[in-house]
Write a protein that holds these residues in place. Structure first.
Motif, PDB file in Angstrom:
ATOM      1  N   GLY A   1      -5.653   6.775  10.623  1.00  0.00           N
ATOM      2  CA  GLY A   1      -4.206   6.672  10.420  1.00  0.00           C
ATOM      3  C   GLY A   1      -3.558   5.682  11.373  1.00  0.00           C
ATOM      4  O   GLY A   1      -2.733   4.853  10.971  1.00  0.00           O
ATOM      5  N   ARG A   2      -3.948   5.736  12.646  1.00  0.00           N
ATOM      6  CA  ARG A   2      -3.396   4.791  13.621  1.00  0.00           C
ATOM      7  C   ARG A   2      -3.852   3.368  13.326  1.00  0.00           C
ATOM      8  O   ARG A   2      -3.083   2.419  13.496  1.00  0.00           O
ATOM      9  CB  ARG A   2      -3.780   5.193  15.044  1.00  0.00           C
ATOM     10  N   ALA A   3      -5.102   3.235  12.896  1.00  0.00           N
ATOM     11  CA  ALA A   3      -5.604   1.906  12.553  1.00  0.00           C
ATOM     12  C   ALA A   3      -4.822   1.338  11.367  1.00  0.00           C
ATOM     13  O   ALA A   3      -4.429   0.168  11.369  1.00  0.00           O
ATOM     14  CB  ALA A   3      -7.102   1.956  12.240  1.00  0.00           C
ATOM     15  N   LEU A   4      -4.577   2.158  10.364  1.00  0.00           N
ATOM     16  CA  LEU A   4      -3.781   1.709   9.212  1.00  0.00           C
ATOM     17  C   LEU A   4      -2.357   1.354   9.627  1.00  0.00           C
ATOM     18  O   LEU A   4      -1.807   0.345   9.168  1.00  0.00           O
ATOM     19  CB  LEU A   4      -3.749   2.787   8.129  1.00  0.00           C
ATOM     20  N   ALA A   5      -1.765   2.164  10.481  1.00  0.00           N
ATOM     21  CA  ALA A   5      -0.405   1.873  10.962  1.00  0.00           C
ATOM     22  C   ALA A   5      -0.376   0.530  11.696  1.00  0.00           C
ATOM     23  O   ALA A   5       0.559  -0.268  11.509  1.00  0.00           O
ATOM     24  CB  ALA A   5       0.089   2.993  11.873  1.00  0.00           C
ATOM     25  N   HIS A   6      -1.388   0.270  12.487  1.00  0.00           N
ATOM     26  CA  HIS A   6      -1.475  -1.010  13.196  1.00  0.00           C
ATOM     27  C   HIS A   6      -1.575  -2.169  12.212  1.00  0.00           C
ATOM     28  O   HIS A   6      -0.883  -3.183  12.365  1.00  0.00           O
ATOM     29  CB  HIS A   6      -2.683  -1.004  14.144  1.00  0.00           C
ATOM     30  N   VAL A   7      -2.404  -2.008  11.191  1.00  0.00           N
ATOM     31  CA  VAL A   7      -2.556  -3.068  10.180  1.00  0.00           C
ATOM     32  C   VAL A   7      -1.221  -3.310   9.479  1.00  0.00           C
ATOM     33  O   VAL A   7      -0.789  -4.460   9.318  1.00  0.00           O
ATOM     34  CB  VAL A   7      -3.669  -2.706   9.161  1.00  0.00           C
ATOM     35  N   VAL A   8      -0.564  -2.245   9.073  1.00  0.00           N
ATOM     36  CA  VAL A   8       0.733  -2.382   8.387  1.00  0.00           C
ATOM     37  C   VAL A   8       1.734  -3.101   9.280  1.00  0.00           C
ATOM     38  O   VAL A   8       2.501  -3.953   8.822  1.00  0.00           O
ATOM     39  CB  VAL A   8       1.264  -1.000   7.943  1.00  0.00           C
ATOM     40  N   GLN A   9       1.710  -2.805  10.567  1.00  0.00           N
ATOM     41  CA  GLN A   9       2.641  -3.438  11.505  1.00  0.00           C
ATOM     42  C   GLN A   9       2.323  -4.916  11.701  1.00  0.00           C
ATOM     43  O   GLN A   9       3.228  -5.735  11.845  1.00  0.00           O
ATOM     44  CB  GLN A   9       2.569  -2.711  12.847  1.00  0.00           C
ATOM     45  N   GLU A  10       1.062  -5.275  11.688  1.00  0.00           N
ATOM     46  CA  GLU A  10       0.645  -6.621  12.060  1.00  0.00           C
ATOM     47  C   GLU A  10       0.552  -7.634  10.914  1.00  0.00           C
ATOM     48  O   GLU A  10       0.673  -8.828  11.142  1.00  0.00           O
ATOM     49  CB  GLU A  10      -0.717  -6.572  12.769  1.00  0.00           C
ATOM     50  N   VAL A  11       0.307  -7.187   9.696  1.00  0.00           N
ATOM     51  CA  VAL A  11       0.099  -8.147   8.605  1.00  0.00           C
ATOM     52  C   VAL A  11       1.383  -8.368   7.812  1.00  0.00           C
ATOM     53  O   VAL A  11       2.211  -7.454   7.691  1.00  0.00           O
ATOM     54  CB  VAL A  11      -1.036  -7.702   7.640  1.00  0.00           C
ATOM     55  N   PRO A  12       1.566  -9.568   7.279  1.00  0.00           N
ATOM     56  CA  PRO A  12       2.745  -9.815   6.441  1.00  0.00           C
ATOM     57  C   PRO A  12       2.636  -9.039   5.124  1.00  0.00           C
ATOM     58  O   PRO A  12       1.565  -8.973   4.527  1.00  0.00           O
ATOM     59  CB  PRO A  12       2.706 -11.324   6.176  1.00  0.00           C
ATOM     60  N   LEU A  13       3.741  -8.437   4.716  1.00  0.00           N
ATOM     61  CA  LEU A  13       3.793  -7.677   3.468  1.00  0.00           C
ATOM     62  C   LEU A  13       5.052  -8.054   2.697  1.00  0.00           C
ATOM     63  O   LEU A  13       6.094  -8.302   3.302  1.00  0.00           O
ATOM     64  CB  LEU A  13       3.827  -6.171   3.751  1.00  0.00           C
TER      65      LEU A  13
ATOM     66  N   THR B   1       7.485  -5.642  -2.380  1.00  0.00           N
ATOM     67  CA  THR B   1       6.714  -4.925  -3.408  1.00  0.00           C
ATOM     68  C   THR B   1       5.548  -4.180  -2.770  1.00  0.00           C
ATOM     69  O   THR B   1       5.283  -3.026  -3.110  1.00  0.00           O
ATOM     70  CB  THR B   1       6.204  -5.901  -4.488  1.00  0.00           C
ATOM     71  N   ASP B   2       4.841  -4.835  -1.837  1.00  0.00           N
ATOM     72  CA  ASP B   2       3.750  -4.173  -1.120  1.00  0.00           C
ATOM     73  C   ASP B   2       4.261  -2.942  -0.381  1.00  0.00           C
ATOM     74  O   ASP B   2       3.643  -1.871  -0.425  1.00  0.00           O
ATOM     75  CB  ASP B   2       3.107  -5.113  -0.083  1.00  0.00           C
ATOM     76  N   ILE B   3       5.385  -3.092   0.290  1.00  0.00           N
ATOM     77  CA  ILE B   3       5.954  -1.990   1.072  1.00  0.00           C
ATOM     78  C   ILE B   3       6.360  -0.834   0.155  1.00  0.00           C
ATOM     79  O   ILE B   3       6.060   0.333   0.446  1.00  0.00           O
ATOM     80  CB  ILE B   3       7.134  -2.480   1.936  1.00  0.00           C
ATOM     81  N   ASP B   4       6.998  -1.147  -0.962  1.00  0.00           N
ATOM     82  CA  ASP B   4       7.394  -0.104  -1.915  1.00  0.00           C
ATOM     83  C   ASP B   4       6.163   0.644  -2.435  1.00  0.00           C
ATOM     84  O   ASP B   4       6.180   1.875  -2.567  1.00  0.00           O
ATOM     85  CB  ASP B   4       8.175  -0.697  -3.086  1.00  0.00           C
TER      86      ASP B   4
END
Length: 144
Positions: free
Chosen positions: A94-106, A109-112
Motif C-alpha cells: 500500500g505504501r509503495a503504491l501510494a509512493h508511485v501515485v505521488q511520484e508519477v504523472p497522472l 482520467t487516471d485519477i478518477d
C-alpha cells in the motif's frame, strides 16, 4: 506463456517494438544508438534474449529478420508490475503504491479511475494485513 522478468535494456527494445509494430535489427539499432549509445551487437543480443523469452517473434524477410512484439504492451506492464509487487511484503504494498501515485504523472482520467477502484476495493479490504514473508503468514516486527 508464463511471462518472465525482462531487464531495463530489454524494456527499451520492447517499447520501440510496441511503438513501431515491426522493425529490423538495423532499424532498432539505429534508434537505440541515438537514444542509448548501444552498438548493433548489443541490440541483436537483446533481440535474441527477447525471442528466447517469447516476448518477440522474428520473421525472415529476404536477407534480414523483422521483429515484432509477441506480447501486448499493457498485459506485459501489468504482469511485470505484479511480479515486482509479489516480491514485497504485503504490508508494504500500500505504501509503495501510494509512493508511485505521488511520484508519477497522472491524467485526471487516471485519477478518477484510481479513486473508483479504491472505493470499490475498500468494501472488501481487511483492516490489517499479516506479513507474508514468513510461513505461515503472521505478525512480524516490521513497522506497520
Amino acid at each position: 506463456m508464463t511471462q518472465r522478468e525482462i531487464s531495463n535494456a530489454e524494456w527499451e527494445v520492447m517499447r520501440l517494438l510496441w511503438s513501431l509494430g515491426e522493425a529490423s535489427s538495423k532499424q532498432l539499432a539505429d534508434l537505440l544508438v541515438k537514444k542509448q549509445g548501444w552498438k548493433d551487437a548489443t541490440v541483436k543480443t537483446l533481440l535474441g534474449r527477447l525471442v528466447n523469452k517469447e516476448y518477440v517473434t522474428a520473421k525472415k524477410s529476404g536477407r534480414r529478420y523483422l521483429y515484432r512484439a509477441a506480447v501486448g504492451e499493457q498485459a506485459t506492464i501489468d504482469a511485470q508490475l505484479k511480479m515486482s509487487f509479489d516480491k514485497i511484503c504485503q504490508r508494504h504494498v500500500g505504501r509503495a503504491l501510494a509512493h508511485v501515485v505521488q511520484e508519477v504523472p497522472l491524467t485526471t482520467t487516471d485519477i478518477d479511475r484510481l479513486v473508483a477502484l479504491l472505493k470499490a476495493k475498500r468494501t472488501t479490504a481487511p483492516v490489517t494485513l499479516s506479513c507474508d514473508c514468513l510461513f505461515p503468514p503472521q505478525e512480524c516486527q516490521r513497522e506497520k
